[in-house]
Design an enzyme around this catalytic site. Structure first.
Site, PDB file in Angstrom:
ATOM      1  N   LYS A 112       0.851  -1.188   0.000  1.00 36.22           N
ATOM      2  CA  LYS A 112       0.000   0.000   0.000  1.00 36.22           C
ATOM      3  C   LYS A 112       0.886   1.236   0.000  1.00 36.22           C
ATOM      4  O   LYS A 112       1.731   1.408   0.878  1.00 36.22           O
ATOM      5  CB  LYS A 112      -0.912  -0.018   1.217  1.00 36.22           C
ATOM      6  CG  LYS A 112      -1.790   1.221   1.323  1.00 36.22           C
ATOM      7  CD  LYS A 112      -2.827   1.100   2.417  1.00 36.22           C
ATOM      8  CE  LYS A 112      -3.611   2.395   2.564  1.00 36.22           C
ATOM      9  NZ  LYS A 112      -4.625   2.308   3.614  1.00 36.22           N
ATOM     10  N   ARG A 154     -10.942   9.658   2.144  1.00 33.63           N
ATOM     11  CA  ARG A 154     -10.812  10.284   3.471  1.00 33.63           C
ATOM     12  C   ARG A 154     -11.980  11.229   3.723  1.00 33.63           C
ATOM     13  O   ARG A 154     -12.420  11.380   4.868  1.00 33.63           O
ATOM     14  CB  ARG A 154      -9.456  10.986   3.590  1.00 33.63           C
ATOM     15  CG  ARG A 154      -8.298   9.978   3.629  1.00 33.63           C
ATOM     16  CD  ARG A 154      -6.932  10.619   3.729  1.00 33.63           C
ATOM     17  NE  ARG A 154      -5.880   9.621   3.501  1.00 33.63           N
ATOM     18  CZ  ARG A 154      -4.603   9.914   3.275  1.00 33.63           C
ATOM     19  NH1 ARG A 154      -4.200  11.181   3.235  1.00 33.63           N
ATOM     20  NH2 ARG A 154      -3.726   8.948   3.074  1.00 33.63           N
ATOM     21  N   LYS A 171       1.144   9.949   5.687  1.00 35.58           N
ATOM     22  CA  LYS A 171       1.269   8.570   6.156  1.00 35.58           C
ATOM     23  C   LYS A 171       2.565   7.924   5.657  1.00 35.58           C
ATOM     24  O   LYS A 171       2.664   6.703   5.557  1.00 35.58           O
ATOM     25  CB  LYS A 171       0.032   7.775   5.729  1.00 35.58           C
ATOM     26  CG  LYS A 171      -1.281   8.349   6.293  1.00 35.58           C
ATOM     27  CD  LYS A 171      -2.465   7.406   6.102  1.00 35.58           C
ATOM     28  CE  LYS A 171      -3.732   7.964   6.766  1.00 35.58           C
ATOM     29  NZ  LYS A 171      -4.873   7.035   6.677  1.00 35.58           N
ATOM     30  N   LYS A 200      -2.240  -1.433  -3.779  1.00 37.76           N
ATOM     31  CA  LYS A 200      -3.122  -0.274  -3.654  1.00 37.76           C
ATOM     32  C   LYS A 200      -2.307   1.009  -3.695  1.00 37.76           C
ATOM     33  O   LYS A 200      -1.293   1.073  -2.998  1.00 37.76           O
ATOM     34  CB  LYS A 200      -3.861  -0.393  -2.335  1.00 37.76           C
ATOM     35  CG  LYS A 200      -4.784   0.740  -2.013  1.00 37.76           C
ATOM     36  CD  LYS A 200      -5.350   0.567  -0.639  1.00 37.76           C
ATOM     37  CE  LYS A 200      -6.198   1.764  -0.301  1.00 37.76           C
ATOM     38  NZ  LYS A 200      -6.612   1.788   1.068  1.00 37.76           N
ATOM     39  N   SER A 255     -10.417   5.505  -4.423  1.00 39.95           N
ATOM     40  CA  SER A 255     -11.385   6.591  -4.569  1.00 39.95           C
ATOM     41  C   SER A 255     -10.958   7.640  -5.591  1.00 39.95           C
ATOM     42  O   SER A 255     -11.777   8.113  -6.379  1.00 39.95           O
ATOM     43  CB  SER A 255     -11.619   7.244  -3.210  1.00 39.95           C
ATOM     44  OG  SER A 255     -10.398   7.704  -2.657  1.00 39.95           O
ATOM     45  N   TYR A 312     -15.306   0.811  -6.645  1.00 36.15           N
ATOM     46  CA  TYR A 312     -16.591   1.470  -6.399  1.00 36.15           C
ATOM     47  C   TYR A 312     -17.523   1.313  -7.602  1.00 36.15           C
ATOM     48  O   TYR A 312     -18.704   1.612  -7.512  1.00 36.15           O
ATOM     49  CB  TYR A 312     -16.366   2.951  -6.062  1.00 36.15           C
ATOM     50  CG  TYR A 312     -15.460   3.109  -4.855  1.00 36.15           C
ATOM     51  CD1 TYR A 312     -15.972   2.927  -3.576  1.00 36.15           C
ATOM     52  CD2 TYR A 312     -14.098   3.362  -4.996  1.00 36.15           C
ATOM     53  CE1 TYR A 312     -15.151   3.007  -2.470  1.00 36.15           C
ATOM     54  CE2 TYR A 312     -13.259   3.452  -3.894  1.00 36.15           C
ATOM     55  CZ  TYR A 312     -13.794   3.272  -2.630  1.00 36.15           C
ATOM     56  OH  TYR A 312     -12.974   3.339  -1.537  1.00 36.15           O
TER      57      TYR A 312
HETATM   58  C1  PBG Z   1      -7.092   3.708   5.629  1.00 40.79           C
HETATM   59  C2  PBG Z   1      -7.622   3.391   4.279  1.00 40.79           C
HETATM   60  C3  PBG Z   1      -7.523   4.252   3.187  1.00 40.79           C
HETATM   61  C4  PBG Z   1      -8.171   3.626   2.126  1.00 40.79           C
HETATM   62  C5  PBG Z   1      -8.645   2.388   2.577  1.00 40.79           C
HETATM   63  N1  PBG Z   1      -8.277   2.256   3.918  1.00 40.79           N
HETATM   64  C6  PBG Z   1      -6.965   5.610   3.087  1.00 40.79           C
HETATM   65  C7  PBG Z   1      -5.672   5.915   3.690  1.00 40.79           C
HETATM   66  O1  PBG Z   1      -4.785   5.055   3.810  1.00 40.79           O
HETATM   67  O2  PBG Z   1      -5.514   7.075   4.062  1.00 40.79           O
HETATM   68  C8  PBG Z   1      -8.300   4.239   0.765  1.00 40.79           C
HETATM   69  C9  PBG Z   1      -9.325   3.714  -0.150  1.00 40.79           C
HETATM   70  C10 PBG Z   1      -9.666   4.622  -1.272  1.00 40.79           C
HETATM   71  O3  PBG Z   1      -9.047   5.665  -1.489  1.00 40.79           O
HETATM   72  O4  PBG Z   1     -10.613   4.273  -1.988  1.00 40.79           O
HETATM   73  N2  PBG Z   1      -6.915   2.672   6.499  1.00 40.79           N
END
Ligand code: PBG
Length: 333
Positions: free
Chosen positions: A202, A212, A225, A256, A282, A321
């Site tokens: 990730k 978010r 992060k 991801k 997203s 989605y």
């Molecule tokens: C956080 C989490 C995130 C997503 C899934 N779980 C965002 C992040 O790491 O800040 C993102 C999913 C998306 O953007 O569709 N645990």
């Protein structure tokens, strides 16, 4: 295997593209409803479907509406639904205790779906960010996201989700050692059938912005992060993370975001040959929807093409989605 080709005009590669019938015959990859995991957002209330402005077509749904969505997904042939809670800001704390509350939103939604829509697999999210007053996936001490104490909390969260009936646990936190700790705890508690789909590779990505917003973490998050999510410049590191998570007992792995990381998907599939998933996140969804709404691209074609790219890159499935929209299209209704 080296592709071979006769010299022109013995080989005319356009022969294989001359009609839909012939293109269908030689098509190398297919996209089916079996490939889909549908991420959905849960909120409190009843009868609520609240649009997420930065994700056109996506809603936050109350538990009763999530059950309806799960029924729709099952009827469309979508095998799994993935729950993300939009937590009441009043329940966000420094100790994140709501994360392992047996009656938190995610667990209530899991129980409701398992009771009313037994045919669909429920995936849940393990990470502290929806419950954390500072929006991070782990506990923050002196400005640092700490690892080992966070893992202990993630184990509690995992067990509460397994108790609620989750079929697939999805740790999205990127702490070290969490897969092994979660797997051991699940075994000890008798949850030996619960699967772990590790968000193993990730990246610290700009494409999570709309998510978010959807879970209400944007306002809370201070900083970035980057001390736990991967540097987008790295590829070998992804393979080490995947191998480590597999050795700790992950059943399936995820890359991801999706589209900017198709090279990683391909390397992972070729190297390990394990069930490999990508998350079309997203921001990827929002880009396609925004361009489509402006009339700049054909949204439906871009949706299908983007999802096919994951199959071509070696993925077994995609969190997207678009799941219900593409499932409707694939089933011709
Ligand atoms: C956080 C989490 C995130 C997503 C899934 N779980 C965002 C992040 O790491 O800040 C993102 C999913 C998306 O953007 O569709 N645990």
């Amino acid at each position: 295997m080296k592709p071979t080709v006769a010299p022109f005009p013995l080989a005319r590669l356009r022969r294989a593209r001359q009609s839909e019938a012939i293109r269908g015959l030689v098509r190398e990859n297919t996209l089916t409803t079996d490939d889909l995991i549908w991420p959905v957002f849960v909120r409190d209330g009843e009868g609520v479907e609240e649009p997420v402005p930065s994700m056109p077509g996506v809603m936050r749904r109350s538990v009763d509406k999530i059950v309806e969505a799960a029924k729709e997904a099952r009827d469309l042939g979508i095998p799994a639904i993935c729950l993300f809670p939009y937590t009441d800001p009043a329940l966000k704390t420094e100790d994140c205790a709501e994360a392992w509350n047996p009656d938190n939103l995610s667990n209530r939604a899991t129980r409701a779906i398992k009771a009313q829509v037994p045919g669909i697999a429920v995936m849940t999210d393990v990470a502290l960010d929806p419950y954390n007053i500072n929006g991070h996936d782990g506990f923050v001490e002196n400005g640092e996201v700490v690892n080992d104490r966070t893992v202990e909390a993630l184990v509690k969260q995992t067990l509460s989700q397994a108790e609620a009936g989750a079929d697939i646990i999805g740790p999205s936190d990127m702490m070290d050692g969490r897969i092994g700790a979660m797997r051991r705890a699940l075994e000890e508690a008798g949850h030996d059938k619960v699967m772990i789909l590790s968000y193993a590779a990730k990246y610290a990505s700009a494409f999570y912005g709309p998510f978010r917003d959807a879970v209400g973490a944007s306002g809370a998050l201070k900083g970035d992060k980057k001390t736990y999510q991967q540097d987008p410049a790295n590829s070998n590191e992804a393979l080490r993370l995947i191998e480590r998570d597999l050795q700790e007992g992950a059943d399936m792995v995820m890359i991801k975001p999706g589209m900017p990381y198709l090279d990683i998907c391909r390397r992972v599939k070729d190297t390990f040959g394990v069930p490999t998933f990508a998350y079309q996140v997203s921001g990827e969804y929002a880009m396609i929807q925004a361009a489509s709404q402006n009339g700049w691209i054909d949204g439906e074609k871009a949706m299908v093409e983007s999802l096919m790219s994951f199959k071509r890159a070696g993925c077994d499935g995609i969190l997207t989605y678009f799941a219900p929209a593409v499932a409707r299209l694939l089933r011709g209704n």
